[in-house]
Enzyme design. Structure first.
Site: not given
Ligand code: NAP
Length: 306
Positions: A33, A84, A105, A120, A144, A173
């Site tokens: 991170t 999350k 988050n 985010d 996506g 999806k």
């Protein structure tokens, strides 16, 4: 200045005392991170007595981790993959944007437990504003249909985009995400499309495109979901949420057709800055955001060189 602060860095551990507040990151893994660079730099420069530490939380230990953090009086936590959404049942309160997105988050200490936020998406929006990328009134393609794509669609709705088209390998999806966003919108704001169907989109540089799949992420840097230049001719600006590598294949393809392209590093920066602002009440000005961004780049180079 940050230069003075950097000089003080070696002294930082000696500065930890009985009044030091602790924040941290929970996730699995957390070892690579960049968040400690963001928060410890901000603390140093702004003179906040705050230390930020990553905590690796094993699967099955999330509830213990949140309860333990509260018992230890931790001021706040960031939450990363894979927790999350899973963290939500362990919160005492949740911000409405995070609730709509279905992912948290950032945890902020309250008297009774932690309140969850999603920084985010506000982070992505602040990054886009900094980069001069307009959202209001725009037609947007989202590549996506995972957790992040869904959150992006919610952000676009919130910020007044004209429409959001989700292009996904698994159309089913994308359809589920579009239905959910439209339900919250109360109108037809979003629609689903198979990645192969982009040739049905109108010609001309009409779209802002947001790349929200993991395709092209290090070490698979040469990959893009769509290679056909005809797709990129339709895009005036491409925003890839991936930040490693800094120039993704998607960005190269956008630029090859004359579009502007950005990566996800500033989104990462600003999600951190907004979390820091929630924890401390400080306002991080843009000169300091720029300096923290430089330090993230340096830290990334050091990490890559290992
Ligand atoms: P996710 O839930 O796992 O979704 C992944 C998406 O990628 C799905 O739509 C999936 O399509 C698609 N995909 C995966 N492999 C593919 C392939 N080979 N061909 C075509 N499509 C493929 O991931 P997520 O949590 O939404 O995260 C997405 C990305 O956001 C991450 O990779 C990360 O880089 C980025 N991110 C950036 C930041 C930042 O601060 N910059 C923060 C968070 C996340 P299917 O539905 O067909 O499987």
């Amino acid at each position: 200045t940050i230069e003075n602060a950097a000089g003080k860095e070696s002294k930082m551990l000696n500065d930890i005392n009985g009044y030091t507040r602790t924040c941290g990151l929970i996730g699995n893994p957390v070892e690579h991170t960049l968040s400690p660079v963001i928060h410890n730099t901000l603390s140093m420069v702004l003179g906040e007595n705050l230390a930020y530490v990553p905590f690796h939380v094993e699967n099955g230990r999330l509830e213990d981790a949140v309860k333990g953090a509260f018992a230890l009086n931790l001021l706040g936590l960031n939450v990363t993959v894979p927790y999350k959404s899973d963290v939500i049942p362990y919160l005492t309160d949740i911000d409405p944007l995070a609730e709509n997105i279905g992912a948290v988050n950032t945890l902020v200490q309250t008297e009774t437990g932690y309140k969850g936020y999603n920084t985010d998406m506000p982070g992505l929006y602040r990054a886009m504003c900094e980069d001069g990328v307009k959202v209001k009134g725009e037609k947007v393609l989202i590549r996506g249909a995972g957790g992040v794509a869904r959150a992006v669609a919610m952000l676009l709705l919130d910020k007044g985009a004209r429409e959001a088209i989700l292009l996904n390998r698994t159309v089913q999806k994308a359809q589920e995400v579009a239905d959910e966003v439209n339900r919250i919108a109360g109108r037809k704001f979003s629609k689903a499309m198979s990645v192969d169907a982009y040739d049905t989109l109108p010609a001309g540089k009409q779209y802002l495109a947001i790349q929200a799949t993991s395709v092209g992420m290090y070490p698979h840097c040469d990959a893009a979901v769509i290679e056909d230049p005809a797709f990129y001719e339709k895009i005036h600006t491409g925003y890839d949420l991936i930040f490693n590598p800094p120039k993704t294949r998607f960005m190269e393809l956008v630029e090859a057709q004359g579009g502007k392209a950005y990566n996800g590093a500033k989104m990462l920066l600003y999600q951190g800055i907004i979390a820091f602002e929630l924890w401390t009440g400080c306002k991080v000005e843009s000169w300091l955001a720029d300096k923290v961004y430089e330090r993230m780049q340096e830290a990334k180079k050091t990490e890559d060189g290992k």
